[in-house]
Scaffold this motif. Sequence first.
Motif, PDB file in Angstrom:
ATOM      1  N   THR A   8       0.864  -1.430   0.132  1.00  0.00           N
ATOM      2  CA  THR A   8       0.071  -0.260  -0.067  1.00  0.00           C
ATOM      3  C   THR A   8       0.789   1.265  -0.287  1.00  0.00           C
ATOM      4  N   SER A   9       0.634   2.071  -0.878  1.00  0.00           N
ATOM      5  CA  SER A   9       1.134   3.634  -0.932  1.00  0.00           C
ATOM      6  C   SER A   9       0.351   4.549  -0.325  1.00  0.00           C
ATOM      7  N   ALA A  10       0.758   5.230   0.841  1.00  0.00           N
ATOM      8  CA  ALA A  10       0.241   6.110   1.415  1.00  0.00           C
ATOM      9  C   ALA A  10       0.533   7.407   0.802  1.00  0.00           C
ATOM     10  N   VAL A  11       0.038   8.236  -0.247  1.00  0.00           N
ATOM     11  CA  VAL A  11       0.888   9.168  -0.783  1.00  0.00           C
ATOM     12  C   VAL A  11       0.878  10.485  -0.403  1.00  0.00           C
ATOM     13  N   THR A  12      -0.111  10.966   0.456  1.00  0.00           N
ATOM     14  CA  THR A  12       0.213  12.170   0.972  1.00  0.00           C
ATOM     15  C   THR A  12      -0.137  12.543   2.517  1.00  0.00           C
ATOM     16  N   ALA A  34       0.453  10.678  -7.991  1.00  0.00           N
ATOM     17  CA  ALA A  34       1.303  10.062  -7.112  1.00  0.00           C
ATOM     18  C   ALA A  34       0.822   8.565  -6.859  1.00  0.00           C
ATOM     19  N   ALA A  35      -0.458   8.473  -7.030  1.00  0.00           N
ATOM     20  CA  ALA A  35      -1.042   7.088  -6.747  1.00  0.00           C
ATOM     21  C   ALA A  35      -0.590   6.468  -7.848  1.00  0.00           C
ATOM     22  N   ILE A  36      -0.900   6.868  -9.170  1.00  0.00           N
ATOM     23  CA  ILE A  36      -0.420   6.222 -10.754  1.00  0.00           C
ATOM     24  C   ILE A  36       1.110   5.621 -10.413  1.00  0.00           C
ATOM     25  N   GLU A  37       1.862   6.634 -10.037  1.00  0.00           N
ATOM     26  CA  GLU A  37       3.232   6.421 -10.135  1.00  0.00           C
ATOM     27  C   GLU A  37       3.645   5.088  -9.097  1.00  0.00           C
ATOM     28  N   ALA A  44      -0.143  -2.132  -4.970  1.00  0.00           N
ATOM     29  CA  ALA A  44      -1.449  -2.414  -5.296  1.00  0.00           C
ATOM     30  C   ALA A  44      -2.395  -1.855  -4.885  1.00  0.00           C
ATOM     31  N   ILE A  45      -2.177  -1.040  -3.848  1.00  0.00           N
ATOM     32  CA  ILE A  45      -3.335  -0.244  -3.237  1.00  0.00           C
ATOM     33  C   ILE A  45      -2.791   1.339  -3.089  1.00  0.00           C
ATOM     34  N   ALA A  46      -3.577   2.308  -3.317  1.00  0.00           N
ATOM     35  CA  ALA A  46      -3.143   3.530  -2.765  1.00  0.00           C
ATOM     36  C   ALA A  46      -4.319   4.201  -1.812  1.00  0.00           C
ATOM     37  N   HIS A  47      -3.504   4.640  -0.914  1.00  0.00           N
ATOM     38  CA  HIS A  47      -4.367   5.048   0.307  1.00  0.00           C
ATOM     39  C   HIS A  47      -4.183   6.401   0.197  1.00  0.00           C
ATOM     40  N   ARG A 246       3.154  -1.230   4.093  1.00  0.00           N
ATOM     41  CA  ARG A 246       2.750  -0.072   3.780  1.00  0.00           C
ATOM     42  C   ARG A 246       4.007   1.086   3.839  1.00  0.00           C
ATOM     43  N   VAL A 247       4.086   1.560   2.712  1.00  0.00           N
ATOM     44  CA  VAL A 247       5.126   3.032   2.556  1.00  0.00           C
ATOM     45  C   VAL A 247       4.485   4.131   2.019  1.00  0.00           C
ATOM     46  N   GLY A 248       5.049   5.148   1.810  1.00  0.00           N
ATOM     47  CA  GLY A 248       4.542   6.213   1.158  1.00  0.00           C
ATOM     48  C   GLY A 248       5.022   7.449   2.099  1.00  0.00           C
ATOM     49  N   LEU A 249       4.888   8.867   1.382  1.00  0.00           N
ATOM     50  CA  LEU A 249       5.215  10.056   1.986  1.00  0.00           C
ATOM     51  C   LEU A 249       4.076  10.497   3.003  1.00  0.00           C
ATOM     52  N   GLU A 250       3.106   9.921   3.344  1.00  0.00           N
ATOM     53  CA  GLU A 250       2.344  10.155   4.520  1.00  0.00           C
ATOM     54  C   GLU A 250       3.037   9.938   5.828  1.00  0.00           C
ATOM     55  N   ASP A 251       4.144   8.758   5.792  1.00  0.00           N
ATOM     56  CA  ASP A 251       4.516   8.150   6.805  1.00  0.00           C
ATOM     57  C   ASP A 251       6.052   8.622   6.946  1.00  0.00           C
TER      58      ASP A 251
END
Length: 297
Positions: A8-12, A34-37, A44-47, A246-251
Amino acid sequence: MNWEVFITSAVTGSGDTVSKSDKVPVTPKEIADAAIESAKAGAAIAHIHVRDPETGAPSRDPKLFAEVVERIRESDTDVIINLTAGMGGDIILGGVENPLPLNEAGTDMAGATERVQHVRELLPEICTLDCGTMNFSHGDYIMTNTPGMLREMARQMTALGVRPEIEVFDTGHLVMAKDLVKEGLIEDPVMIQLCTGIPYGAPDDPLTLMSLVKAMPENWTFSAFSIGRMQMPMVAMAAYAGGNVRVGLEDNIFLKKGVLASNGDLVERAAGILEGMGAKVIGPDQVREKLRLTKRG
């Protein structure tokens, strides 16, 4: 060990990261991109949270969510959409000596139906349910989610056919999650997000992670994440413990010390860790089958 892992990518998110990195997406177009990237990098998932395009402040405006979702669904990239429903439970007290009246500038309290409005209008495959009240070490701020509120939000999400992702910030939140399932407010398959490393919540050490995992029924599907420099170590720990990641710029906003990351960078790094462990990173269709999700759009 989980040998087939989804990312899961937590994008913002909704935190004050915009002032710290110019890579944090703010506008609906940036968030959708960012979700598409992230999907192209292996998520598989964009949060998804949304922000005020002018100020970068967190928002729960359904129109902003609608633009993000529309852009993703109209793209040629498949990704499961997971919308936050955590906004609308924010209380900021007036101070340590005079907690009332509340600080109106930061307090944002909404009823269950309003908090789920964008979910009702857009019908994502997944939306989040923050399963408890929590301090975040921010002065007089409290994330407020009462048992009554959680029960009603869970009921509405399930009635809409949207899979709740139960956000667990501490061990007691799992007790509430089990009650929601026992009461029939959340249906199988149950999806859990273990949120670790956040001040005054569950620590991000291996012992705490395993205690949370062992407290869950074996048939629940879980992911786990940590924040800051522990984001990538938790990728390995979560998969080894039998979960997803889960990774992403939210975290976390850094790829390494002093180097700002994009969401795609973080997903690629996570996928490399998982593949280096011998795990397979699975895509949206496999996740839909696993979680019995209905593809939208």
